[in-house]
Design a protein around this motif. Structure first.
Motif, mmCIF file in Angstrom:
data_model
loop_
_atom_site.group_PDB
_atom_site.id
_atom_site.type_symbol
_atom_site.label_atom_id
_atom_site.label_comp_id
_atom_site.label_asym_id
_atom_site.label_seq_id
_atom_site.Cartn_x
_atom_site.Cartn_y
_atom_site.Cartn_z
ATOM 1 N N TRP A 175 0.815 -1.208 0.000
ATOM 2 C CA TRP A 175 0.000 0.000 0.000
ATOM 3 C C TRP A 175 0.849 1.259 0.000
ATOM 4 O O TRP A 175 1.916 1.318 0.629
ATOM 5 C CB TRP A 175 -0.904 0.034 1.221
ATOM 6 C CG TRP A 175 -1.980 -1.008 1.228
ATOM 7 C CD1 TRP A 175 -2.267 -1.934 0.265
ATOM 8 C CD2 TRP A 175 -2.919 -1.229 2.275
ATOM 9 N NE1 TRP A 175 -3.316 -2.713 0.641
ATOM 10 C CE2 TRP A 175 -3.736 -2.307 1.880
ATOM 11 C CE3 TRP A 175 -3.140 -0.637 3.504
ATOM 12 C CZ2 TRP A 175 -4.771 -2.780 2.669
ATOM 13 C CZ3 TRP A 175 -4.165 -1.115 4.291
ATOM 14 C CH2 TRP A 175 -4.974 -2.172 3.875
ATOM 15 N N SER A 176 0.324 2.293 -0.635
ATOM 16 C CA SER A 176 0.960 3.617 -0.628
ATOM 17 C C SER A 176 0.631 4.328 0.684
ATOM 18 O O SER A 176 -0.232 3.882 1.453
ATOM 19 C CB SER A 176 0.427 4.449 -1.798
ATOM 20 O OG SER A 176 -0.940 4.780 -1.574
ATOM 21 N N THR A 177 1.280 5.443 0.911
ATOM 22 C CA THR A 177 0.988 6.254 2.100
ATOM 23 C C THR A 177 -0.481 6.692 2.090
ATOM 24 O O THR A 177 -1.155 6.646 3.122
ATOM 25 C CB THR A 177 1.911 7.488 2.147
ATOM 26 O OG1 THR A 177 3.267 7.038 2.185
ATOM 27 C CG2 THR A 177 1.629 8.358 3.349
ATOM 28 N N THR A 178 -0.976 7.088 0.926
ATOM 29 C CA THR A 178 -2.382 7.490 0.812
ATOM 30 C C THR A 178 -3.310 6.329 1.154
ATOM 31 O O THR A 178 -4.323 6.514 1.851
ATOM 32 C CB THR A 178 -2.671 8.008 -0.614
ATOM 33 O OG1 THR A 178 -1.812 9.124 -0.875
ATOM 34 C CG2 THR A 178 -4.118 8.443 -0.768
ATOM 35 N N TRP B 16 -2.663 3.821 3.158
ATOM 36 C CA TRP B 16 -2.598 3.608 4.602
ATOM 37 C C TRP B 16 -3.415 4.658 5.354
ATOM 38 O O TRP B 16 -4.132 4.351 6.298
ATOM 39 C CB TRP B 16 -1.148 3.594 5.098
ATOM 40 C CG TRP B 16 -0.535 2.246 4.975
ATOM 41 C CD1 TRP B 16 0.381 1.823 4.045
ATOM 42 C CD2 TRP B 16 -0.808 1.108 5.794
ATOM 43 N NE1 TRP B 16 0.682 0.503 4.241
ATOM 44 C CE2 TRP B 16 -0.027 0.032 5.308
ATOM 45 C CE3 TRP B 16 -1.644 0.883 6.890
ATOM 46 C CZ2 TRP B 16 -0.054 -1.231 5.887
ATOM 47 C CZ3 TRP B 16 -1.668 -0.373 7.469
ATOM 48 C CH2 TRP B 16 -0.879 -1.418 6.955
ATOM 49 N N LEU B 17 -3.282 5.913 4.937
ATOM 50 C CA LEU B 17 -4.036 6.978 5.607
ATOM 51 C C LEU B 17 -5.540 6.815 5.393
ATOM 52 O O LEU B 17 -6.335 7.090 6.294
ATOM 53 C CB LEU B 17 -3.568 8.355 5.125
ATOM 54 C CG LEU B 17 -2.181 8.760 5.603
ATOM 55 C CD1 LEU B 17 -1.743 10.058 4.925
ATOM 56 C CD2 LEU B 17 -2.133 8.899 7.121
#
Length: 161
Positions: free
Chosen positions: A129-132, A134-135
């Motif tokens: 997963w990307s940071t986005t 995850w957020l």
């Protein structure tokens, strides 16, 4: 289970339901703000689960997909209510961390259960997963935890008064 534990579990389940409503509202707000579509992950998770269980979901094309979307949403709600019930039982046993700690643990616990299910059913690999991504997963779950734990604490206080 004695009556006090049943009451604690019921209070926790109600708190978990409130947390689920807050998680959904946060997710819908994110969709509205960013213009992103609804996730296919709940339906994909339901499809993977029914395949594992060798259960048939009737219907063709959109009818089957709609049923899987419904099952995915129900599974998410049951997870949130179940985590709330578990926290209610822990509360009933005297475990009462401060609100920020209890809220974070409830939210992260629900997120861990959900993400473990995704990984275990091979629907998604959180390691990719990307940071986005995850957020988009973390923030609604933290909101869930805050509402769940605050509601549980408020229900306990109102029961004592």
């Amino acid at each position: 289970m004695d009556l006090s534990m049943l009451s604690a579990a019921t209070s926790g389940a109600a708190a978990g339901a409130a947390g689920c409503a807050a998680l959904d509202a946060t997710t819908y707000l994110d969709m509205a703000v960013r213009g992103r579509p609804a996730s296919d992950v709940p339906a994909e998770t339901a499809a993977a689960l029914v395949k594992q269980l060798h259960v048939d979901v009737p219907g063709e094309n959109s009818k089957r997909k709609n049923r899987l979307n419904g099952l995915g949403g129900l599974a998410g709600g049951l997870t949130g209510i179940g985590v709330g019930a578990a926290f209610g039982v822990l509360h009933g046993l005297g475990w009462r961390p401060p609100l920020p700690v209890g809220a974070a643990l409830a939210g992260l616990g629900a997120m861990a259960l959900s993400d473990a299910g995704l990984a275990g059913l091979r629907v998604s690999d959180p390691r990719t997963w990307s940071t986005t991504d995850w957020l988009s997963d973390l923030i609604p779950h933290l909101v869930y935890g805050a509402v769940t734990y605050a509601t549980l604490t408020a229900l306990e206080r109102s029961g004592r008064s």
